[in-house]
Design a protein around this motif. Sequence first.
Motif, mmCIF file in Angstrom:
data_model
loop_
_atom_site.group_PDB
_atom_site.id
_atom_site.type_symbol
_atom_site.label_atom_id
_atom_site.label_comp_id
_atom_site.label_asym_id
_atom_site.label_seq_id
_atom_site.Cartn_x
_atom_site.Cartn_y
_atom_site.Cartn_z
ATOM 1 N N ALA A 340 0.833 -1.205 0.000
ATOM 2 C CA ALA A 340 0.000 0.000 0.000
ATOM 3 C C ALA A 340 0.864 1.250 0.000
ATOM 4 N N ALA A 341 1.927 1.250 0.814
ATOM 5 C CA ALA A 341 2.824 2.412 0.852
ATOM 6 C C ALA A 341 3.512 2.613 -0.495
ATOM 7 N N ARG A 342 3.877 1.503 -1.151
ATOM 8 C CA ARG A 342 4.519 1.618 -2.459
ATOM 9 C C ARG A 342 3.556 2.204 -3.491
ATOM 10 N N ILE A 343 2.315 1.743 -3.463
ATOM 11 C CA ILE A 343 1.313 2.245 -4.399
ATOM 12 C C ILE A 343 1.052 3.728 -4.166
ATOM 13 N N ILE A 344 0.937 4.112 -2.903
ATOM 14 C CA ILE A 344 0.693 5.521 -2.576
ATOM 15 C C ILE A 344 1.841 6.388 -3.079
ATOM 16 N N LEU A 345 3.057 5.864 -2.958
ATOM 17 C CA LEU A 345 4.220 6.624 -3.426
ATOM 18 C C LEU A 345 4.263 6.697 -4.952
ATOM 19 N N ASP A 346 4.128 5.559 -5.596
ATOM 20 C CA ASP A 346 4.273 5.528 -7.052
ATOM 21 C C ASP A 346 3.095 6.162 -7.779
ATOM 22 N N ASP A 347 1.890 5.937 -7.265
ATOM 23 C CA ASP A 347 0.698 6.393 -7.986
ATOM 24 C C ASP A 347 0.173 7.741 -7.519
ATOM 25 N N ALA A 348 0.399 8.077 -6.240
ATOM 26 C CA ALA A 348 -0.101 9.359 -5.729
ATOM 27 C C ALA A 348 1.025 10.332 -5.414
ATOM 28 N N ARG A 349 2.273 9.858 -5.474
ATOM 29 C CA ARG A 349 3.440 10.692 -5.204
ATOM 30 C C ARG A 349 3.397 11.277 -3.787
ATOM 31 N N VAL A 350 3.029 10.389 -2.841
ATOM 32 C CA VAL A 350 2.998 10.743 -1.420
ATOM 33 C C VAL A 350 3.810 9.696 -0.667
ATOM 34 N N ALA A 351 4.770 10.130 0.136
ATOM 35 C CA ALA A 351 5.599 9.210 0.917
ATOM 36 C C ALA A 351 5.008 9.046 2.311
#
Length: 393
Positions: A340-351
């Motif tokens: 989920a954290a990876r998706i949020i980073l890659d797709d939403a550009r939020v760390a």
Amino acid sequence: MSSPFALSARALSLKPSSTVAVTSRALELQKAGVDVISMSVGEPDFDTPAHVKAAAIRAIESGKTRYTPVSGIPELREAISAKFRRENGLEYAPDAVTVTSGGKQALFNAFFALLNPGDEVLIPAPYWVSYPEMVALTGAFPVAVPTHPASGFQLDPQALEARVTPMTRMIVLNSPGNPTGAVFTPEVLQAVAGVAQRHNLMIVTDEMYEHLVYDASQVSIGTFAPEHTLTVNGASKAYAMTGWRIGYAGGPKPVIAAMNALQSQSTSNASSVSQYAALAAFQQHEETTQFIEMTLGAYRQRRDRIVAGLNALGLTTPTPQGAFYVMADTTRIHPDELEAARIILDDARVAVVPGTDFAAPGQVRLSYATSMDNIEEVLRRLGELLERRTPAD
């Protein structure tokens, strides 16, 4: 070619952080020019107060740049002793206080002063990632005591006591807590103190976020069981002094003496200039109080907005009572928090920080020690992400 160097078993026992991959990926994206908003940093976004910086400049100009006593300059230990009495109701004489290079070193010194291999340490979970790793380095065993989002991550003293064994030596508390923002009630703390007294356990309480409390009463557990408690704190969070590296602890004199002995063979004294800066934070009450009230008001507004926004998106998020973190349920994005954290980073550009190392499966931590504009943009990006995805896709 094989290396002639063999790493120690202690070094090899340290678990690599599950957040490293996400952090490394965020840095790669930022270097590539991608607009990544970080909600992972656990430090105030405010500058150190002017009166604290001025005190540091005066210290430099007056030549206070030499070694100090290992336990800290006498003036600072006296000021911390007075602070404990004034703000926490704790009676720690100056020689029952030690100053360290950040709160983490105070905890490290305490664990190595108090624990032996084979001891067990009870730690409410979700917990700050460093507690179990530090405990394990001593050869002791961390034992998680689960808390739950439905109760706001409030600790159950009966569940805690049920995990006491003949090998239990210590209870580690963090209230207000990282990563949950939970503030343990006075009734809970009094009950936990009773557990420590009945079983002759030491309590190490990390109160680094004590001034960042919104809808609760902050109480130091040392007021209930002073002979069983070591109170750890620091200048980092309340005074926005993360880089100055000033921590401190107060407790039974034999424990403090052992911590000082350990420190004398490791880092020696904390930075002299930082100590004089912290002294101003403790002594200039009016300026410091104004700063704390200003930052607390800003954090409260940010907390209310991010909690409301995340819940509106279907990412269940309890309202924290302290600190500047929220724990959001991201199983709607993916059942595994790392993914989920990876998706949020890659797709939403939020760390964000996955809950893996916090013992918080299915959740991620977001820090709201950032601007309201960033929070609004993060909520917008997460909303768009959720619109593009189906559950557990």
